[in-house]
Design a protein around this motif. Structure first.
Motif, PDB file in Angstrom:
ATOM      1  N   TRP A 182       0.812  -1.225   0.000  1.00  0.00           N
ATOM      2  CA  TRP A 182       0.000   0.000   0.000  1.00  0.00           C
ATOM      3  C   TRP A 182       0.840   1.268   0.000  1.00  0.00           C
ATOM      4  O   TRP A 182       0.429   2.292  -0.552  1.00  0.00           O
ATOM      5  CB  TRP A 182      -0.977  -0.008   1.178  1.00  0.00           C
ATOM      6  N   ILE A 185       1.494   1.782  -3.613  1.00  0.00           N
ATOM      7  CA  ILE A 185       0.310   2.246  -4.334  1.00  0.00           C
ATOM      8  C   ILE A 185       0.065   3.729  -4.060  1.00  0.00           C
ATOM      9  O   ILE A 185      -0.228   4.511  -4.968  1.00  0.00           O
ATOM     10  CB  ILE A 185      -0.918   1.404  -3.942  1.00  0.00           C
ATOM     11  N   SER A 186       0.179   4.139  -2.791  1.00  0.00           N
ATOM     12  CA  SER A 186      -0.055   5.548  -2.439  1.00  0.00           C
ATOM     13  C   SER A 186       0.920   6.470  -3.166  1.00  0.00           C
ATOM     14  O   SER A 186       0.545   7.546  -3.644  1.00  0.00           O
ATOM     15  CB  SER A 186       0.082   5.737  -0.929  1.00  0.00           C
ATOM     16  N   TYR A 286      -3.692  -5.547  -7.634  1.00  0.00           N
ATOM     17  CA  TYR A 286      -4.370  -4.441  -6.964  1.00  0.00           C
ATOM     18  C   TYR A 286      -4.753  -3.399  -8.024  1.00  0.00           C
ATOM     19  O   TYR A 286      -3.898  -2.949  -8.781  1.00  0.00           O
ATOM     20  CB  TYR A 286      -3.456  -3.773  -5.938  1.00  0.00           C
ATOM     21  N   ARG A 287      -5.993  -3.014  -8.081  1.00  0.00           N
ATOM     22  CA  ARG A 287      -6.447  -1.974  -9.011  1.00  0.00           C
ATOM     23  C   ARG A 287      -7.100  -0.861  -8.201  1.00  0.00           C
ATOM     24  O   ARG A 287      -7.985  -1.130  -7.378  1.00  0.00           O
ATOM     25  CB  ARG A 287      -7.453  -2.557 -10.006  1.00  0.00           C
ATOM     26  N   SER A 288      -6.683   0.412  -8.400  1.00  0.00           N
ATOM     27  CA  SER A 288      -7.190   1.539  -7.620  1.00  0.00           C
ATOM     28  C   SER A 288      -7.639   2.672  -8.535  1.00  0.00           C
ATOM     29  O   SER A 288      -6.961   2.976  -9.532  1.00  0.00           O
ATOM     30  CB  SER A 288      -6.113   2.061  -6.664  1.00  0.00           C
ATOM     31  N   TYR A 289      -8.760   3.256  -8.199  1.00  0.00           N
ATOM     32  CA  TYR A 289      -9.273   4.440  -8.897  1.00  0.00           C
ATOM     33  C   TYR A 289      -9.510   5.537  -7.861  1.00  0.00           C
ATOM     34  O   TYR A 289      -9.872   5.242  -6.712  1.00  0.00           O
ATOM     35  CB  TYR A 289     -10.608   4.147  -9.571  1.00  0.00           C
ATOM     36  N   ASN A 336     -11.995   2.818   0.035  1.00  0.00           N
ATOM     37  CA  ASN A 336     -11.202   3.303   1.162  1.00  0.00           C
ATOM     38  C   ASN A 336     -11.517   4.783   1.318  1.00  0.00           C
ATOM     39  O   ASN A 336     -10.964   5.625   0.614  1.00  0.00           O
ATOM     40  CB  ASN A 336      -9.712   3.069   0.898  1.00  0.00           C
ATOM     41  N   THR A 343     -10.446   6.272  -2.466  1.00  0.00           N
ATOM     42  CA  THR A 343     -10.060   5.413  -3.576  1.00  0.00           C
ATOM     43  C   THR A 343     -11.009   4.221  -3.639  1.00  0.00           C
ATOM     44  O   THR A 343     -11.542   3.779  -2.626  1.00  0.00           O
ATOM     45  CB  THR A 343      -8.614   4.895  -3.444  1.00  0.00           C
ATOM     46  N   ASN A 345     -11.015   0.346  -4.778  1.00  0.00           N
ATOM     47  CA  ASN A 345      -9.956  -0.650  -4.941  1.00  0.00           C
ATOM     48  C   ASN A 345     -10.525  -2.025  -5.250  1.00  0.00           C
ATOM     49  O   ASN A 345     -11.540  -2.430  -4.677  1.00  0.00           O
ATOM     50  CB  ASN A 345      -9.125  -0.743  -3.658  1.00  0.00           C
ATOM     51  N   ILE A 347      -9.004  -6.040  -5.513  1.00  0.00           N
ATOM     52  CA  ILE A 347      -7.846  -6.887  -5.225  1.00  0.00           C
ATOM     53  C   ILE A 347      -8.177  -8.303  -5.678  1.00  0.00           C
ATOM     54  O   ILE A 347      -9.206  -8.857  -5.285  1.00  0.00           O
ATOM     55  CB  ILE A 347      -7.495  -6.884  -3.730  1.00  0.00           C
TER      56      ILE A 347
END
Length: 919
Positions: A182, A185-186, A286-289, A336, A343, A345, A347
């Motif tokens: 994480w 990712i951040s 991991y996919r984050s928007y 989150n 975000t 997310n 996973i």
């Protein structure tokens, strides 16, 4: 961590690689209109002259008050080069204050606090404790003193000590599988200057560089009453709460006005792809928007979308990747939520042998379909019902209610802001959810609003802060009467009534557990239990999941050493139909071939995960060393890779047929029902069950540990070593059993235990250690687990051995240490049985160990009669330092020589299966 109102994080589930189509098309569930009053918590809000916000929720069901203090400061208030301050300062709050120069943890132990800790995230720092009402005034004194009178008490020694503890916490987190994900990712999701671009715990360099002046300035800036909310929930009136909070907090001067960025949602210019390597058994995607900030109604709709994606067995992403395509072993999706911007997310844990690109491609297909079509009415109705039921269930605890009110007063301007969010999500239409999903795969803009700073004042105080308020007499704690009944087929029923919330817990307990496994079929018991909610003869897995979700119910299974458990969480109004589903799962499992095969593959992946995590690896290895790998209690409940690979579908079906017998079953029920309401529903659901009793399990013959042995397991490049000291001890049923409870609590069962004081608080070599007696029906084991920094492995082993000798007789519990632990053991009972889960646990302990029905109701009185000599005698009988075996998991290149120098016996290097390594 901050509570989420609508966060969807799906648990790992298992189904067949290829599922049959549903037996009938899903139909929308009739949904009751959303009623705000159903979810509203009665509360009153006050603002003191110095800016402190007080929220009070009154509930006199138990003599406990939950105290929850939120400071509106987190890592977002830091700067590059000075990160980690918010989290580091959270640790300072536990070291005492100017007028109470003693540890806060010790003070909480002394007054019997439960559910207590402090946490920090990007947006806030909070401290919470549930205390008996007799200790509320002292608790408020202590909280107010560290709010207003901590600055002059901070010392260089305190900074060095807590800096070391935090750095070990950081090492421990990074030592876990996927532990560095994480922070990476951040750093990719946010620009370099954005405060969410660094981790809350900060960098090692910044922690090392923090000066005493830096820390004191941080305290002066952010911990004033005008930047805080205190919530009190429980056995207190608003009038009394306001008087006490004004008395203790009113004279604390406000802090300075603070500029506060309200929104900062970046926009990614293009897709970013990155890779990292870690010592893990499975690939994970991991996919984050970027997503809207806390309080935006769009966030609730995005959380509903996440539930549709991965919130249950029938969720689209789980069904496609895990069940139909067999590309993944676990899928999670959720929001989150954060104050500046959230975000979204996804996973995906990739199934071993599958190319990550294939799993990612199918993930994109499912997401694209959902964004194009939107959720169906039936899907949306299910996830709404399930989410609202989960929200109601969480609010059973006073501490959760206090936390919810404090959070909303901090971020939402009103303690009831959560109701607007709940209502917006509950009334969301499929089209609205579809639009929100499409819109928030791109970033939005940021807006800043500046408001004038309010002129604040302080109350005139006559309080003498050198006088510590006295503790009241601990309240008497009533344990619900145990009511017993029996179904016509012999199934025993135990009921513990509690009517404070419209929920009911039901546990079907079978006298089986992992002890019912043979060595050749280790893991069969837990594998069979894991399959119970994966489809019956009348409902496939998706239909069973949908039916439970539509009733607001949840079902899970667990395998203990001596008991196999199927658990149901139900609403009171839907208990009868929920019990029917539970009985269908328990008595008529399908055990389909494809289901079994995939669950077996999932179990093998789970075993690999257990072997990758140091503590769980130790818990797999140690029982075999103590009891013998082929003996009862000597095998991991999950089995080993060899035994699980050999299991067949017929093995688990035969296990179920042999051990699921009404004569060996007890149904434990707690919550909002009566025997008159319960028994007809149980007869209707379980009454047709026939079959007598299960066979007797082989008794575990008592044994003594062959001590003076050391086992090493290599974990290359590990920043920590995990030290385990263990021995076999007494059988259940000893006269000294009760006396051992305060002995073990004081030795290794709490934050201020002897082990933690030594290795964490004094030497800061570890983030936390534990010592416990295991609790099987037969012979117990003493276990000490101590994760420590690598370069202190040898020294830490010496200290652990010293503490074990101390508890065995070299340093008996006496004097103020005895008085303190006995106060802790007695006073914490006020909150020990607050939840239905706690009542269930007590009832199952009584069932497993054959305790009398009045055991828990008379527990407090028996505890108060214990004397120091009884504790010393119990410790000498149970703890035998010469019988210890040691297991150390770490980087052997750095630690092996030092461990061998100790000369503590034969040293053997093992692999992760517990087998000797030829060297």
């Amino acid at each position: 961590m901050k509570q989420k109102l609508w966060l969807s994080v799906a648990l790992p589930l298992v189904l067949a690689t290829h599922m049959a189509p549903p037996l009938h098309a899903a139909t929308p569930v009739a949904q009751a209109p959303f009623q705000r009053s159903t979810y509203a918590l009665k509360q009153q809000k006050f603002v003191l002259k110095n800016g402190l916000t007080l929220v009070v929720h009154e509930d006199h069901s138990v003599p406990v008050v939950a105290v929850n203090l939120w400071y509106h400061v987190g890592s977002r208030n830091e700067q590059r080069g000075k990160t980690g301050f918010a989290h580091l300062f959270e640790h300072f709050f536990f070291n005492g204050s100017e007028n109470y120069p003693h540890g806060f943890r010790e003070a909480m132990d002394d007054l019997g606090a439960n559910n207590r800790n402090g946490t920090t995230n990007g947006d806030r720092t909070n401290f919470y404790e549930d205390v008996p009402v007799s200790a509320l005034e002292r608790t408020l004194y202590l909280e107010s003193d560290r709010m207003g009178y901590l600055g002059n008490y901070i010392s260089k020694e305190m900074l060095e000590r807590e800096r070391g503890v935090v750095q070990n916490e950081k090492r421990q987190g990074e030592n876990q599988p996927y532990g560095r994900v994480w922070q990476e990712i951040s750093a990719q999701m946010y620009p370099y200057s954005h405060p969410y671009s660094w981790s809350t715990i900060g960098s090692m360099d910044d922690l090392n560089a923090a000066s005493l002046d830096d820390i004191k300035q941080w305290y002066r800036s952010y911990y004033g009453p005008n930047n805080a909310v205190i919530a009190l929930a429980g056995d207190i009136t608003p009038e009394r709460a306001l008087a006490l909070v004004t008395q203790y907090f009113g004279a604390i001067p406000p802090g300075p006005p603070l500029p506060r960025t309200q929104r900062w949602i970046p926009r990614l210019d293009s897709d970013i792809r990155s890779e990292m390597e870690d010592r893990v058994p499975q690939a994970r995607i991991y996919r984050s928007y970027h997503a809207p900030a806390v309080g935006d109604p769009e966030l609730g709709r995005l959380s509903l979308l996440a539930e549709v994606l991965a919130g249950s067995k029938s969720a689209r992403l789980e069904r496609r990747l895990v069940y139909e395509k067999g590309l993944a072993t676990a899928v999670n999706a959720g929001v989150n939520d954060a104050e500046l911007g959230s975000t979204f997310n996804i996973i995906v844990t990739v199934k071993p042998g599958v190319a990550p690109a294939d799993a990612e491609r199918e993930m994109d297909n499912v997401l694209r379909e959902l964004l194009a079509q939107g959720p169906t009415a039936a899907e949306l109705a299910r996830v709404k019902t399930s989410s609202l039921a989960a929200f109601a269930r969480a609010n059973e605890r006073l501490g959760r209610r206090a936390d919810l009110l404090a959070e909303n007063a901090t971020f939402g301007a009103t303690p009831e802001a959560y109701l607007d969010q709940l209502e917006a999500a509950a009334r969301a239409t499929p089209e609205q959810v579809k639009r929100s999903g499409a819109a928030w795969l791109n970033a939005h803009s940021h807006t800043m609003t500046v408001k004038p700073f309010a002129q604040l004042a302080v109350e005139k105080s006559t309080l003498d802060r050198k006088l510590l308020p006295a503790l009241g007499t601990p309240p008497e704690v009533a344990f619900p009467a145990i009511e017993r009944a029996q179904l016509k087929n012999g199934v025993k029923v135990v009921l513990l009534q509690r009517h404070t919330a419209p929920i009911v817990n039901v546990t079907l307990a079978l006298d089986a557990g992992s002890a019912s496994d043979s060595s050749a079929k280790a893991g069969a018991a837990s594998l069979a239990m894991d399959l119970l909610d994966k489809g019956t003869r009348t409902r496939n897995a998706f239909q069973l999941s949908d039916a439970l979700e539509s009733l607001g119910a949840q079902m899970s299974a667990a395998t203990l050493a001596d008991l196999s458990l199927l658990r149901l969480q139900s609403t009171a109004g839907n208990l009868a139909p929920s019990l029917a589903l539970m009985a269908d799962a328990a008595l008529r499992p399908a055990f389909a071939d494809a289901l079994f095969t995939q669950q077996q593959q999932r179990r093998l992946a789970q075993i690999a995960q257990e072997k990758a995590q140091p503590t769980s690896l130790a818990m797999r290895i140690v029982p075999g060393i103590l009891y013998g790998a082929d003996r009862t209690y000597g095998r991991p409940a999950s089995g080993d890779a060899d035994s699980v690979s050999r299991l067949t579908r017929d093995d688990v079906a035969q296990w179920h047929a042999s051990w699921f017998k009404p004569g060996s079953a007890t149904i434990v029920v707690s919550g909002d029902t009566t025997l008159a309401q319960l028994m007809p529903a149980l007869e209707a659901s379980f009454g047709a069950w026939q079959g007598g009793s299960a066979p007797a399990k082989p008794a575990a013959a008592p044994a003594r540990t062959a001590g003076k042995r050391v086992f090493l397991i290599d974990k290359p490049d590990a920043p920590q070593s995990t030290i385990v000291a263990a021995q076999l001890t007494q059988l259940q049923g000893q006269p000294e059993d009760l006396a051992m409870e305060p002995v073990m609590q004081n030795f290794g069962g709490m934050a201020t235990s002897r082990l933690n004081r030594n290795l964490r608080l004094d030497k800061h070599w570890s983030y936390g250690t534990s010592g416990q007696l295991t609790n099987p029906r037969g012979q117990r084991a003493l276990l000490v687990v101590a994760p420590v920094q690598t370069d202190k492995t040898r020294e830490a082993m010496v200290e652990v051995a010293k503490e074990i000798r101390g508890v065995a007789g070299e340093r008996p519990l006496q004097g103020e240490e005895f008085n303190s632990i006995m106060r802790n053991m007695g006073a914490r009972l006020a909150g020990r049985f607050e939840t239905l889960a706690a009542l269930d646990s007590a009832a199952l302990t009584s069932l497993n160990l054959g305790l009398p029905d009045d055991y828990w109701s008379g527990y407090s009185a028996r505890l108060r009669q214990l004397a120091p000599a009884q504790l010393a005698g119990a410790a000498a009988k149970f703890v035998q330092p010469d019988d210890l075996v040691w297991v150390v998991i770490g980087d052997l290149r750095k630690i092996e020589a030092g461990v061998r120098e100790l000369g503590w016996g034969e040293v053997t290097v093992l692999d992760t299966d517990g087998k000797p390594v030829a060297r």
